[in-house]
Design a protein around this motif. Structure first.
Motif: not given
Length: 568
Positions: A398-399, A401-402, A404-405, A410, A455, A462, A567
């Protein structure tokens, strides 16, 4: 509505009208999209039986079939297959309707599901995983279909090993902290039992005291059991498994009935003495040498065995719980044991004739070397350590891929994705097969994995976030015009048949296959059909289709005990 059942009923009515007698329609999902959505394959068998040309019979059947408003005009293919394509208007009306995607049965049953069943002398390990999550999925599915489900956690909390453990607990003055590592505590007690004759003798006396109802021995035993069960419950909660302390009906619960089990077997003329032990011999169970195999219910020293306890459990499930159906989730090595137990129980009248007894065996979890899954050091993998690693690996994913979360989000996503990946990797396999445990495969974002399904759900969510649309406010009718819309609508409406098939046969992977196909069809629809940029009527229709797909995905994953996230 189970559309497959609906089609079967209509085709079978037409077959009966054509033949003058009932015959199975054998309706199945079409093997290829160009054949339609379903195929009726029973014509050939019926035609062969009456020595008629199958295509001629198929034509006759279609003249009688009442399929108007359900399918487009059926087509006869090959020697007599009937291809059925669902009508777009029928699909649109079913998707538009506010009816639940999963309906309760008209014939609910009381179903006992016996699963997990750890030995409370030790910590739970990966060997308990399959029974726990397969059993829980089946319990959830059966419950969702309207059956009265009674969960039974038949934990091992009795027997000679507890004399050893209680004696060691008394000698060491062990508290809850020291008992936290039950594996170490068990090994210490076992070593003393093997090496110290005086300790072994005291342990045997403790067993006698425990089984005789000695108050002090029972109090120490209860303390040990309470600590063990609290560790099990923490793992169940972490796994998202619906078992609770109220579902525990342990081996010890049947202790007072064991003598009665033996007495009834004796009254029914089923008992024989062999080498001092009291046994039941049934002619249908023989060894390789042709000799009858015994079901030993009482040892020569008067002690009872697992078979005796399992027979007492069946008496309880029939007489007290009034079960219509009992499912046993254990590994395949116990298949003979349960066949014998079921046969003895029926012969002794412990269960009524209509009560269905089903052993649902499962294969082994293997490492990459094809051998039973172990730690690098060759030891048993503790379940809590496996889940720690699942969450750690998911957090790294997760970190990556994303990034910014926020970290807290996360970590929450990692918990849901990691635990879901472990459960789905198991549930998506045929229950009876062995499977190789593979971290990379189970955490992949493509293929038949939990992260792929989760996903797909986040992609649906989304769409609504980007369009600033609350799916609850959508009221327009769904239109089914494009091939991708048709395929997605058909798959959404197959949830009922997937759940019913999984419940009937005890195979959660049927539901997993449904969900994978649903996610795949949604992704194709998403690529082929503009949603937010379409004209207003088409936009609203496709948003409702998205909402129903998301509903089916979340519901289906929930039936497997797997959570979704907004998300990833």
């Amino acid at each position: 509505m189970n559309i497959r059942t609906l089609l079967s009923e209509r085709i079978e009515a037409a077959l009966a009208a054509s033949l003058g007698e009932p015959a199975p329609a054998v309706v199945q999902p079409a093997s290829k999209p160009e054949f339609g959505d379903y195929q009726a394959n029973g014509i050939m068998g019926a035609a062969k039986r009456i020595r008629q040309n199958p295509r001629a019979l198929a034509e006759q059947v279609l003249r009688h079939a009442n399929l108007d408003g359900i399918t487009a005009p059926p087509e006869i293919a090959g020697p007599g297959f009937i291809n059925l394509r669902l009508d777009d208007g029928f699909l649109a009306s079913r998707i538009t309707a506010d009816a639940a995607l999963l309906a309760a049965t008209d014939a609910p049953e009381t179903v006992v599901v016996d699963y997990s069943s750890p030995n409370l002398a030790k910590e739970m390990h990966v060997g308990h995983l399959r029974s726990t999550i397969i059993g829980d999925a089946l319990a959830r599915i059966l419950e969702a279909l309207g059956h009265h489900v009674i969960r039974q956690n038949h934990v091992g909390d009795w027997g000679t090993q507890f004399g050893m453990l209680l004696t060691h607990m008394t000698d060491t003055g062990a508290d809850s902290g020291q008992l936290k590592d039950l594996e170490t505590f068990y090994r210490e007690a076992k070593r003393r039992f093997d090496e110290d004759p005086e300790f072994a003798q005291r342990s045997r006396r403790t067993v006698v005291a425990l089984q005789s109802g000695d108050a002090d021995a029972r109090a120490r035993w209860q303390r040990f059991i309470d600590i063990s069960l609290s560790y099990c419950q923490a793992l169940y909660d972490r796994l998202g498994v619906t078992l609770s302390r109220d579902d525990v009906h342990a081996e010890s619960a049947y202790n007072d009935d064991l003598a009665q089990v033996v007495a009834v077997l004796d009254q029914e003329g089923l008992l024989q003495v062999s080498d001092g032990a009291r046994c039941v011999f049934l002619e249908e169970f023989t060894g390789k040498d042709g000799q009858p195999l015994p079901v030993i219910v009482q040892k020569s020293d008067g002690g009872y065995l697992y078979a005796t306890t399992d027979l007492a459990a069946l008496r309880y499930r029939a007489g007290t719980l009034h079960a219509d159906r009992v499912l046993y989730l254990t590994d395949a090595r116990q298949a003979l044991h349960f066949r014998q137990i079921f046969a003895v129980a029926r012969r002794a009248g412990f269960v009524p004739p209509g009560m269905r007894l089903e052993h649902m065996p499962f294969g082994a979890m293997l490492g990459s070397d094809g051998k039973p899954f172990k730690t690098r050091e060759g030891g048993v993998v503790k379940l809590d350590e496996l889940l720690d690693e699942a969450e750690s690996r998911a957090y790294a994913l997760v970190t990556e891929k994303s990034p910014e979360l926020p970290e807290a989000e996360r970590r929450q996503i990692a918990r849901t994705v990691g635990i879901g990946a472990v459960k789905y990797a198991d549930l998506s396999k045929n229950r009876t097969s062995d499977y190789v445990f593979d971290w990379d495969q189970m955490l992949a974002l493509d293929g038949n994995t939990a992260p792929y399904l989760q996903y797909a759900y986040t992609r649906i969510r989304s769409v609504f976030r980007r369009g600033d649309v609350d799916p609850e406010t959508l009221t327009g009718a769904v239109q089914v015009r494009e091939p991708a819309e048709h395929a997605l609508a058909v798959q959404i409406l197959r949830l009922q048949e997937a759940a019913e098939q999984a419940a009937a046969d005890g195979f959660p992977h049927y539901l997993c296959s449904y969900l994978f196909e649903l996610a795949t069809q949604f992704m194709r629809f998403y690529e082929a059909c503009p949603i937010l940029n379409a004209d207003d009527r088409t936009r609203d229709s496709r948003l409702r289709l998205c909402a129903r797909a998301g509903e089916a995905l979340k519901l289906g994953l929930g039936l497997l005990g797997i959570e979704t996230v907004e998300r990833m």
